[in-house]
Enzyme design. Structure first.
Site, PDB file in Angstrom:
ATOM      1  N   GLY A 256       9.613 -15.311 -13.359  1.00 39.75           N
ATOM      2  CA  GLY A 256      10.765 -14.467 -13.026  1.00 39.75           C
ATOM      3  C   GLY A 256      10.590 -13.125 -13.701  1.00 39.75           C
ATOM      4  O   GLY A 256       9.472 -12.733 -14.046  1.00 39.75           O
TER       5      GLY A 256
ATOM      6  N   SER B 137       5.172 -15.023 -17.885  1.00 37.76           N
ATOM      7  CA  SER B 137       4.578 -14.059 -16.963  1.00 37.76           C
ATOM      8  C   SER B 137       5.515 -13.916 -15.772  1.00 37.76           C
ATOM      9  O   SER B 137       6.532 -14.600 -15.681  1.00 37.76           O
ATOM     10  CB  SER B 137       3.212 -14.551 -16.491  1.00 37.76           C
ATOM     11  OG  SER B 137       3.394 -15.603 -15.560  1.00 37.76           O
ATOM     12  N   LYS B 138       5.113 -13.050 -14.859  1.00 38.34           N
ATOM     13  CA  LYS B 138       5.974 -12.776 -13.703  1.00 38.34           C
ATOM     14  C   LYS B 138       6.252 -14.032 -12.881  1.00 38.34           C
ATOM     15  O   LYS B 138       7.238 -14.085 -12.162  1.00 38.34           O
ATOM     16  CB  LYS B 138       5.342 -11.701 -12.828  1.00 38.34           C
ATOM     17  CG  LYS B 138       5.498 -10.332 -13.448  1.00 38.34           C
ATOM     18  CD  LYS B 138       5.241  -9.247 -12.436  1.00 38.34           C
ATOM     19  CE  LYS B 138       5.401  -7.874 -13.087  1.00 38.34           C
ATOM     20  NZ  LYS B 138       4.418  -6.930 -12.624  1.00 38.34           N
ATOM     21  N   ARG B 139       5.349 -15.009 -12.981  1.00 43.09           N
ATOM     22  CA  ARG B 139       5.581 -16.268 -12.267  1.00 43.09           C
ATOM     23  C   ARG B 139       6.927 -16.889 -12.658  1.00 43.09           C
ATOM     24  O   ARG B 139       7.540 -17.606 -11.898  1.00 43.09           O
ATOM     25  CB  ARG B 139       4.498 -17.280 -12.630  1.00 43.09           C
ATOM     26  CG  ARG B 139       3.258 -17.225 -11.803  1.00 43.09           C
ATOM     27  CD  ARG B 139       2.309 -18.351 -12.172  1.00 43.09           C
ATOM     28  NE  ARG B 139       2.026 -18.395 -13.606  1.00 43.09           N
ATOM     29  CZ  ARG B 139       2.416 -19.346 -14.426  1.00 43.09           C
ATOM     30  NH1 ARG B 139       3.128 -20.349 -13.975  1.00 43.09           N
ATOM     31  NH2 ARG B 139       2.111 -19.307 -15.713  1.00 43.09           N
TER      32      ARG B 139
END
Ligand code: GLU
Length: 472
Positions: free
Chosen positions: A247, A243-245
């Site tokens: 990167g 996920s965006k966590r």
């Protein structure tokens, strides 16, 4: 039977690396089998689908060099067929009208909340008599169409996971057409896959729970289901779903970071697929030749950014300075670095072997062009501390010897020969003499050979930086 596969993204967001990997596997399989790759944009979610997202998906696929042979088709254009399929199932008694309102369903959901099973429609409208149904229709009561899920086992031989089996009685009688006559995803997909004569459905693991429902719909519509291949999820380096966590997850972000499309494609191909052995760098033709559904792994793949950058470095080092010139200049312009009239190709050649991205190349070129960009890193500081006064003393000696090389002879071999002679004459190690030069010219202890570095920085600029280094 010729292979027909499809990539079917929903244009409700950017092109996620997982979606791009699915597209890539479909394309590779089509190319391997001499089949057809179809692009179908599943834009039935009117609220979340946008043309801008569709454009981003198309651009991302083109950038990666993933081609399609048919389409893009837009699922929203096939509403009439979806409705006709639902009506046909209704007419054949394989589906029924459901008059339950949202409030009715909420009440059922509440009633079931105490039980430890997931919510399932209780099938009450499926038990209505024909007269009752007719009366409700005549009275204008809105109704959805629900598919009557067959009982018994629904199983398939997944090309990745092997046998997967569900029990029909564990599955809902699912709505296939809403009361506003719009189709539900599972019906639209099956209807389109039948129409497009899809032979292999290659898609993410997250669809496994849809597959038994779709198989039941295929059979009810009088068709044998295609082969299914569910590809593993992509995880971040902490083992959690990517996920965006973790990167960047959008393909476009990697384009912006200076990742080359060929490297990105090679990297994505190895997320959950292996050609066997430990081959990693696979040019397009080799990748196609080696691809098979059997080679797809069951276990989740881990997105390793360091590996992507390493791979990008491998691809970068194979490109000529000519090919790298325009993207490097673009990056330099973004950084505010200009060098009018200067041929940057020798600089690019000098740094590309130690670069992993275009941005790395641009940063190193900038440092060689502009002394104000030299920032001493930790290793550079360590070296200066270790050598103490010898740091500037060595610089002074080297600067003096270099100053004696005339401009016309300022080339790599001559510089190396003079530096070796200097080290010998002084009984010093060549490395000790030259490391301070490297630190002063680049800020770092790692670079191309110092004689090459001196050439690309240039005689006057090198001497100016060395002399300034002696004084500090
Ligand atoms: N549109 C679906 C999605 O974006 C894919 C459907 C499919 O591949 O069957 O997840």
């Amino acid at each position: 039977m010729s292979v027909r596969v499809r990539f079917a993204p929903s244009p409700t967001g950017y092109l996620h690396v997982g979606g791009a990997r699915t597209a890539l596997f479909n394309w590779l399989y089509a190319r391997k089998m001499g089949g057809v790759h179809i692009l179908r944009i599943e834009d039935t979610d009117r609220e979340r689908s946008t043309e801008a997202h569709t454009q981003v998906i198309l651009d991302g696929l083109r950038w990666l060099g993933i081609e399609w042979d048919e389409g893009p088709y837009f699922q929203g254009a096939f509403g009439a067929r979806h409705r006709a399929d639902a009506e046909r199932l209704l007419a054949e008694g394989k589906a029924y009208r459901c008059f339950c309102t949202t409030a009715d369903l909420d009440a059922q959901r509440k009633a079931m909340a105490g039980m430890k099973t997931a919510f399932r429609y209780d099938g009450r409208c499926g038990r209505l008599g024909a007269a009752e149904v007719e009366a409700k229709v005549a009275a204008g009561t809105p109704s959805a169409i629900r598919f009557r899920m067959p009982q018994g086992e629904i199983a398939w031989d997944d090309a990745v996971h092997g046998r997967i089996s569900f029990q029909g009685h564990d599955l809902d009688d699912l709505v296939i057409l809403r009361s506003d006559h719009t189709p539900i995803y599972n019906l639209a997909v099956v209807s389109d896959d039948i129409e497009m004569r899809i032979t292999h459905v290659i898609r993410g693991d997250d669809h496994v729970s849809n597959t038994p429902k779709q198989i039941a719909l295929y059979r009810a519509l009088g068709h044998e289901p295609p082969v299914f291949a569910h590809v593993p999820m992509i995880l971040g380096d902490d083992g959690k779903k990517l996920s965006k966590r973790h990167g960047a997850t959008a393909v476009g972000d990697y384009q912006d970071k200076g990742i080359l499309p060929a490297a990105m494609r090679n990297f994505l191909a190895l997320l959950g697929w292996s050609p066997g052995g430990d081959r990693e760098i696979l040019p397009e033709a080799e990748m196609i030749a080696a691809f098979s559904l059997e080679g797809i792994q069951k276990k989740p793949a881990v997105f390793d950014t360091a590996k992507l950058e390493w791979m990008n470095g491998q691809y970068l080092s194979q490109l000529s300075a000519d090919a790298l010139l325009a993207p490097t200049e673009r990056e330099l312009a973004r950084m505010g670095v200009t060098a009018p009239g200067r041929d940057l190709r020798p600089l690019i050649d000098s740094v590309k072997a130690r670069s992993r991205t275009i941005l790395n190349i641009a940063e190193q070129v900038a440092v060689r062009l502009d002394p104000s960009r030299v920032v001493r890193d930790a290793k550079g500081e360590q070296l200066a501390a270790k050598l103490g006064t010898a740091f500037s003393a060595n610089l002074a000696v080297v600067a003096d010897a270099l100053d004696r090389i005339p401009a016309a002879e300022w080339h790599s071999d001559r510089i190396l020969a003079d530096m070796k002679a200097l080290a010998e004459a002084r009984g010093a190690k060549l490395g000790d003499l030259l490391q301070p030069v490297r630190v002063v010219l680049t800020g770092s202890t790692v670079s191309e050979p110092v004689n090459d570095l001196l050439v690309v920085v240039g005689r006057e600029e090198s001497l100016a930086r060395l002399n300034a280094g002696v004084r500090t």
